[in-house]
Structures are given as structure tokens and as C-alpha cells.
Design a protein around this motif. Structure first.
Motif, mmCIF file in Angstrom:
data_model
loop_
_atom_site.group_PDB
_atom_site.id
_atom_site.type_symbol
_atom_site.label_atom_id
_atom_site.label_comp_id
_atom_site.label_asym_id
_atom_site.label_seq_id
_atom_site.Cartn_x
_atom_site.Cartn_y
_atom_site.Cartn_z
ATOM 1 N N PHE A 29 0.825 -1.210 0.000
ATOM 2 C CA PHE A 29 0.000 0.000 0.000
ATOM 3 C C PHE A 29 0.857 1.258 0.000
ATOM 4 O O PHE A 29 0.484 2.274 -0.606
ATOM 5 N N ARG A 30 2.031 1.199 0.629
ATOM 6 C CA ARG A 30 2.925 2.358 0.583
ATOM 7 C C ARG A 30 3.407 2.600 -0.849
ATOM 8 O O ARG A 30 3.467 3.747 -1.310
ATOM 9 N N LEU A 31 3.709 1.528 -1.572
ATOM 10 C CA LEU A 31 4.211 1.658 -2.940
ATOM 11 C C LEU A 31 3.157 2.183 -3.911
ATOM 12 O O LEU A 31 3.503 2.754 -4.950
ATOM 13 N N ILE A 32 1.883 1.991 -3.600
ATOM 14 C CA ILE A 32 0.844 2.556 -4.471
ATOM 15 C C ILE A 32 0.342 3.898 -3.930
ATOM 16 O O ILE A 32 -0.699 4.394 -4.353
ATOM 17 N N GLY A 33 1.103 4.466 -2.990
ATOM 18 C CA GLY A 33 0.818 5.816 -2.535
ATOM 19 C C GLY A 33 -0.075 5.928 -1.332
ATOM 20 O O GLY A 33 -0.631 7.008 -1.072
ATOM 21 N N HIS A 34 -0.197 4.826 -0.558
ATOM 22 C CA HIS A 34 -1.091 4.852 0.605
ATOM 23 C C HIS A 34 -0.380 4.241 1.803
ATOM 24 O O HIS A 34 -0.408 3.020 2.011
ATOM 25 N N ASP A 35 0.277 5.114 2.569
ATOM 26 C CA ASP A 35 0.972 4.674 3.764
ATOM 27 C C ASP A 35 -0.064 4.449 4.862
ATOM 28 O O ASP A 35 -0.647 5.405 5.392
ATOM 29 N N LEU A 36 -0.299 3.194 5.201
ATOM 30 C CA LEU A 36 -1.354 2.863 6.156
ATOM 31 C C LEU A 36 -1.043 3.354 7.564
ATOM 32 O O LEU A 36 -1.942 3.433 8.406
ATOM 33 N N ARG A 37 0.240 3.667 7.817
ATOM 34 C CA ARG A 37 0.621 4.141 9.153
ATOM 35 C C ARG A 37 0.591 5.668 9.256
ATOM 36 O O ARG A 37 0.865 6.226 10.315
ATOM 37 N N ALA A 38 0.253 6.330 8.160
ATOM 38 C CA ALA A 38 0.343 7.794 8.139
ATOM 39 C C ALA A 38 -0.911 8.483 8.652
ATOM 40 O O ALA A 38 -0.951 9.715 8.722
ATOM 41 N N ARG A 39 -1.931 7.732 8.998
ATOM 42 C CA ARG A 39 -3.167 8.331 9.486
ATOM 43 C C ARG A 39 -3.790 7.425 10.532
ATOM 44 O O ARG A 39 -3.415 6.251 10.672
ATOM 45 N N SER A 40 -4.721 7.972 11.278
ATOM 46 C CA SER A 40 -5.495 7.151 12.215
ATOM 47 C C SER A 40 -6.732 6.633 11.506
ATOM 48 O O SER A 40 -7.201 7.233 10.541
ATOM 49 N N TRP A 41 -7.248 5.535 11.989
ATOM 50 C CA TRP A 41 -8.398 4.894 11.355
ATOM 51 C C TRP A 41 -9.528 4.810 12.363
ATOM 52 O O TRP A 41 -9.602 3.890 13.180
ATOM 53 N N GLN A 42 -10.411 5.806 12.315
ATOM 54 C CA GLN A 42 -11.504 5.880 13.261
ATOM 55 C C GLN A 42 -12.816 5.512 12.566
ATOM 56 O O GLN A 42 -13.197 6.139 11.578
ATOM 57 N N PRO A 43 -13.510 4.486 13.049
ATOM 58 C CA PRO A 43 -14.809 4.132 12.454
ATOM 59 C C PRO A 43 -15.766 5.309 12.482
ATOM 60 O O PRO A 43 -15.746 6.142 13.397
ATOM 61 N N GLY A 44 -16.589 5.369 11.449
ATOM 62 C CA GLY A 44 -17.566 6.448 11.346
ATOM 63 C C GLY A 44 -18.872 5.933 10.788
ATOM 64 O O GLY A 44 -19.328 4.853 11.145
ATOM 65 N N TYR A 45 -19.465 6.685 9.879
ATOM 66 C CA TYR A 45 -20.749 6.293 9.305
ATOM 67 C C TYR A 45 -20.821 6.756 7.863
ATOM 68 O O TYR A 45 -20.504 7.906 7.547
ATOM 69 N N ASN A 46 -21.219 5.839 6.966
ATOM 70 C CA ASN A 46 -21.368 6.157 5.554
ATOM 71 C C ASN A 46 -22.525 5.305 5.044
ATOM 72 O O ASN A 46 -22.420 4.071 5.035
ATOM 73 N N PRO A 47 -23.647 5.891 4.647
ATOM 74 C CA PRO A 47 -24.842 5.108 4.304
ATOM 75 C C PRO A 47 -24.585 4.107 3.190
ATOM 76 O O PRO A 47 -23.770 4.343 2.291
ATOM 77 N N VAL A 48 -25.318 3.010 3.248
ATOM 78 C CA VAL A 48 -25.138 1.967 2.242
ATOM 79 C C VAL A 48 -26.243 1.959 1.204
ATOM 80 O O VAL A 48 -26.030 1.573 0.064
ATOM 81 N N TYR A 49 -27.459 2.374 1.560
ATOM 82 C CA TYR A 49 -28.572 2.278 0.620
ATOM 83 C C TYR A 49 -29.087 3.647 0.176
ATOM 84 O O TYR A 49 -30.256 3.850 -0.054
ATOM 85 N N SER A 50 -28.172 4.615 0.082
ATOM 86 C CA SER A 50 -28.486 5.888 -0.556
ATOM 87 C C SER A 50 -27.730 5.915 -1.874
ATOM 88 O O SER A 50 -26.527 5.655 -1.905
ATOM 89 N N PHE A 51 -28.414 6.219 -2.960
ATOM 90 C CA PHE A 51 -27.807 6.099 -4.277
ATOM 91 C C PHE A 51 -27.922 7.398 -5.059
ATOM 92 O O PHE A 51 -28.938 8.081 -5.009
ATOM 93 N N PRO A 52 -26.869 7.704 -5.832
ATOM 94 C CA PRO A 52 -26.975 8.854 -6.738
ATOM 95 C C PRO A 52 -27.860 8.499 -7.911
ATOM 96 O O PRO A 52 -27.891 7.359 -8.359
ATOM 97 N N SER A 53 -28.568 9.476 -8.424
ATOM 98 C CA SER A 53 -29.438 9.202 -9.561
ATOM 99 C C SER A 53 -28.635 8.980 -10.828
ATOM 100 O O SER A 53 -29.026 8.208 -11.701
ATOM 101 N N GLY A 54 -27.494 9.640 -10.933
ATOM 102 C CA GLY A 54 -26.637 9.466 -12.088
ATOM 103 C C GLY A 54 -27.175 10.109 -13.344
ATOM 104 O O GLY A 54 -26.657 9.874 -14.427
ATOM 105 N N ASN A 55 -28.236 10.866 -13.261
ATOM 106 C CA ASN A 55 -28.830 11.451 -14.460
ATOM 107 C C ASN A 55 -28.278 12.840 -14.754
ATOM 108 O O ASN A 55 -27.846 13.537 -13.867
#
Length: 535
Positions: free
Chosen positions: A509-535
Motif C-alpha cells: 500500500f505504501r508503494l501505491i501511494g497509501h501509507d497505512l501508518r500515516a493516518r489514524s483509522w476511526q470508524p464512522g458512518y457512511n450510508p449503504v442504501y443511498s444512491f446517486p441518480s446518475g442522471n
């Protein structure tokens, strides 16, 4: 305290069906060895056809669009195999599909362990099994992610979810902002498979089931036509007829085409239009559940909230039986689609790929649905590649990744990738493996499902698997050769191996530009059944 997704009315409507449940964890049946009832040739249990709640009169003929009956034998592919005499697995021509058409089929949420040709005892997939016998079957394919939004975008970009950044449905979700995740905003420099083929003269069209593959996320990038059902979880009943119509309307157009077809038929939120017939349900089941999308959603959320569901073994077996019926119905629809391709004279000049974006869980690790873990029931998927005119099959057991799909398609079609695609591509073409060349590599997976959890995983060439949970720093180590169901975490017994795999995981992950140790990982909330219309 974590925000609960359940609405009050779900509790009111579903709780009466959930009273009196026993203990799930003590006796969870394996998905590879279900309790089987006697079946007729179609795979249906005769005693179940008149079952209360799940079925109606057994004499009723299902609507044609429901594809409720398993296709009659022999399948199209069996007939083609009987008529052919080639052995493409032994003499794979690098130009076998060069300049040809390509059709990419996604059977959303199809767990590899429920496919007949991959060892499942129920007759769930007779058409796909016959298709596999005329194709290259990658029996150990692992998806880069365990749910639709991030995993499907990897097919079309050839990069990991951390790179295309479509890891949840919302890029930002808080009290003041709700910004839909869109490839066009989050990773505008990536070239999609459709764009690349379009630049080489291909016509491009997609017909899908909305939800996690809707236009709003940027899935339409590079498609001249991208049509999805208005319903959240559309099925092949919508996408396949429109795909066939598009093919018919091409007329004398001699340009090659790239066609993407997708359906949510086996997903927990998709229901047959005419209801279940209960073909695989035990006649002795007491109907505590009916198999509705509301029940399935409740069980998913309850498992996330509590960490483990309380279900009886017979309840879990019921849900697997319902899932198997969905698979059988989808398989029948695909048989009809394949016959349409034959009718249109396309099978001898079209490359066909059939796969799934992820699997799904039925209490193998105490929960329902998918997205929230990286266990095999959620990431082990079928992958079949059928060359134009191929009539014999080859089984390839080496582990491969869903990230390999894009470079494989380009090489098989003889399309020289642009500099941009060369630079962004992370997968490896599977053409070498199809020729018989051995491959030895590490595979990587990830999920940030709804910000409920942040997990990464690595699978070694000798099939050791490490799962690392970033928010807790918990490590799980499994020997997939001895423990394919991942029930025995042996990290304490093999600390040096766990350290080695952890190092490889973090380095990747570091080699693809994502250092997993460079940030904290705090659980949050992101809805699963809300969808963009895409129109």
C-alpha cells in the motif's frame, strides 16, 4: 456510540418474525456441505413446491421473465462441446480474440462456494457449469474488495480501490456535507477500460442493475450507452433484454463492441418478481423467515451492531436455500442470453467473461451479507474466460485477482494499452496462465465498508492469508490449504510469518501511494442504501 442505520418501522415489521431464535455460533453449517433435500432433475425439491409462505400452487406456470425453471438439458454449451473438437487450452493462440467483440457479465454477489462446477453439491448453476467446461475457469479468483462499489470499479480501471477512491458511496458524509463518490471527481486522470477500447474503435454499451454500479459513481465513463434500472437493485430481467436489443440494433455495423451486463439477481436485496418457489427449502422448515429483503437487511444490520447473529442452523440453511434459488434463476436467464448470442451469430467472434464482484456471508463468521470482512465467503469469486469458438475447458487453480481482468481483456483483444493505462495498471494479464505458464504472486484486498471498519488482506502464493484490521491493529492468520473456511486463527503459532506478511501488506500500500501508518483509522458512518441518480 455508532449511528444505527435501522429505521423504527423495520423493527416494528421484522421483530415479530425474529422472536425465539437460538444460538448461531455453536452450530453453523458449512456452505460447502448443506443439508440436502431430495431433488428432481431441475434441482427443485418436489416436497417444497407447495410450501406455505414461500410458494404458491405447484401447478402454476411461472412467468417467462422470472426464469424460475432451471434450463432444460442439454445446455447450449453442452451442444457446442459435443459438436467441436478443438483443445484451446493446449494450443492457445495469442491472437484468438484479437479484434473481436467482448461481453463482460457480472453476476453480483455470487459466492464461489455456491457454484456447482466449483464443488457445490446442489444443482444451482447448470448453464454456467456447462459454460465453464467450454472456458478457462480460474477456480481461485479473489476480489480486491468485498462489496460492489469498490470492487467493480477496479475491473474498469485496473487499480486498487485505494487508488480509484470509490471506497464508499459517499466521499464525504457528515452533518454539513454529503458528497457522492465519483470517479470523475476523485480520480479524473484514470483511463477506464471502456475509454481505452473506445479509443481503439470499439462501440461500448452497459446495461446494469443500478445501486453500486450506477452512473452517479462514474461507471458510465467511456460508454456511449449506459442504462440501468431505476429500482435500486435491478436484475437480469431488465439488463439482458436491453443488451440483446442493443445487439440486434447494431445491424450491419462492423465495428467490434464492448458490452457490460450486470444483474443483482442473487443479492440479498433482490427478490424474484413472482416470489420464491422454495425449490431448495426443507419441507420441515418452520417458516420463521420468509426470505424478504426487509428480513435480510435487518439481519445484516443486527450482525454489524452486535458482532454476531443469533440464528438456528435451520434458519441459516433456509437462507442458503433461498440464495441457491436466486442463483438457479439467474443461471437460467444467462442460458437464455447465451442462446440469444448464438442466434445472433456472435459466439464465434466474441470474447466472453463471466464473474462476480464479491461473494456474500451466511453466518460463516457470525453475520449476514458482505462488505464488512475479507473472509473467503466474501472475496472468493468465480471467473470464467471464454475465447471465441472455444469448445473445451481448462481449470486453472493458481490464485488470481479481479484486478487482472482489465489487462487480460486488453491482451486477448490485441489492444496495445496506452501509456496512461500502462502507468496506472496494477494487475497482471492472465494470458500467460491460460497458456500454461505458472504464476507466483501475492494478492491484496481491502475494504472500508461504510467506515464501519478498515481492513486489508494479503494472500501468499502458498495460500497463507493475513487479515489486518487497521482501527484495532488486530491480525488474523489463516492457512487456506488446511483451513479454507478461516475458522482457526493461527497468528499466535506463527508470529514470524505474520510479521512477514504484515510487512508485505504495508509495503504494497505504501508503494501505491497509501501509507497505512500515516493516518489514524476511526470508524464512522457512511450510508449503504443511498444512491446517486446518475442522471
Amino acid at each position: 456510540m455508532r449511528v444505527r442505520y435501522l429505521k423504527l418501522w423495520w423493527l416494528i415489521t421484522t421483530l415479530p418474525m425474529l422472536f425465539g431464535l437460538g444460538g448461531c455460533g455453536a452450530s453453523t453449517p458449512s456452505s460447502t456441505s448443506p443439508t440436502e433435500t431430495s431433488t428432481d432433475q431441475s434441482g427443485a425439491s418436489p416436497s417444497a413446491h407447495g410450501a406455505e409462505t414461500l410458494t404458491s400452487d405447484s401447478s402454476r406456470e411461472p412467468a417467462a421473465s422470472s426464469a424460475a425453471i432451471v434450463p432444460t438439458s442439454p445446455s447450449l454449451w453442452e451442444m457446442r462441446a459435443d459438436a467441436g473438437d478443438s483443445a484451446p487450452g493446449e494450443t492457445l493462440d495469442a491472437a484468438a480474440a484479437a479484434g473481436r467483440n467482448v461481453i463482460f457479465v457480472s453476476v453480483d454477489a455470487l459466492q464461489a462456494a455456491h457454484v456447482g462446477g466449483l464443488g457445490y453439491p446442489r444443482r444451482t448453476t447448470p448453464s454456467l457449469d456447462a459454460f465453464a467446461r467450454c472456458s478457462f475457469q480460474f477456480s481461485h479468483c479473489y476480489s480486491v474488495a468485498s462489496w460492489t462499489v469498490p470492487s467493480s470499479m477496479t475491473w474498469f480501471t485496473g487499480v486498487y480501490p485505494s487508488e480509484h477512491r470509490i471506497v464508499n458511496k459517499y466521499a464525504v458524509y457528515d452533518d454539513t456535507r454529503q458528497t457522492i463518490a465519483s470517479l470523475k471527481q476523485l480520480a479524473p486522470n484514470l483511463t477506464t477500460l471502456a475509454q481505452e477500447l473506445q479509443s481503439h474503435g470499439y462501440r461500448t454499451a452497459g446495461f446494469c442493475g443500478n445501486a453500486g454500479v450506477s452512473r452517479g459513481f462514474g461507471y458510465d465513463t467511456g460508454f456511449e450507452v449506459y442504462d440501468h434500472e431505476s429500482a435500486k437493485f435491478g436484475t437480469f430481467d431488465y439488463s439482458l433484454p436491453r443488451a440483446v436489443n442493443w445487439l440486434e440494433q447494431r445491424g450491419d455495423d462492423d465495428k467490434p463492441f464492448f458490452l457490460f451486463v450486470h444483474g443483482y439477481d442473487v443479492h440479498g436485496q433482490a427478490m424474484p418478481s413472482d416470489g420464491f418457489d422454495g425449490r431448495f427449502v426443507s419441507e420441515h422448515y418452520d417458516r420463521r423467515f420468509a426470505g424478504t429483503s426487509q428480513e435480510q437487511e435487518y439481519l445484516r444490520e443486527e450482525g454489524l451492531d452486535r458482532g454476531q447473529l443469533d440464528l438456528r442452523p435451520e434458519d441459516i440453511e433456509f437462507w442458503r436455500a433461498i440464495y441457491d434459488e436466486k442463483i438457479a434463476r439467474a443461471d437460467a436467464k444467462l442460458e437464455s442470453f447465451f442462446r440469444d448470442l448464438d442466434r445472433l451469430g456472435l459466439l464465434d467472434n466474441t470474447l466472453i467473461i463471466v464473474t462476480s464482484d464479491h461473494g456474500t456471508e451466511f453466518c460463516e463468521h457470525g453475520r449476514f451479507d458482505h462488505g464488512f470482512t475479507l473472509y473467503n465467503e466474501q472475496i472468493h469469486v468465480p471467473l470464467w474466460i471464454h475465447l471465441p469458438g472455444q469448445v473445451t475447458g481448462v481449470d486453472l487453480p493458481q490464485p488470481v485477482s479481479s484486478i487482472d481482468v482489465m489487462p487480460t481483456i486488453l491482451e486477448l483483444l490485441g489492444v496495445a494499452p496506452s501509456d496512461a493505462v500502462k502507468e496506472q495498471s496494477r494487475g497482471e494479464s492472465l494470458v500467460g496462465a491460460m497458456r500454461g505458464d505458472g504464476q507466483s504472486r501475492y494478492l491484496f484486498c481491502e475494504t472500508d465498508y461504510r467506515e464501519f471498519t478498515f481492513k486489508r488482506a494479503v494472500i501468499s502464493p502458498d495460500r497463507w492469508k493475513l487479515i489486518y484490521t487497521l482501527e484495532t491493529r488486530e491480525r488474523e492468520l489463516y492457512d487456506l490449504n488446511q483451513d479454507p473456511g478461516e475458522q482457526n486463527n493461527v497468528v499466535a503459532a506463527h508470529p514470524a510469518l505474520a510479521d512477514e506478511l504484515e510487512g508485505r501488506l504495508f509495503d504494497h500500500f505504501r508503494l501505491i501511494g497509501h501509507d497505512l501508518r500515516a493516518r489514524s483509522w476511526q470508524p464512522g458512518y457512511n450510508p449503504v442504501y443511498s444512491f446517486p441518480s446518475g442522471n
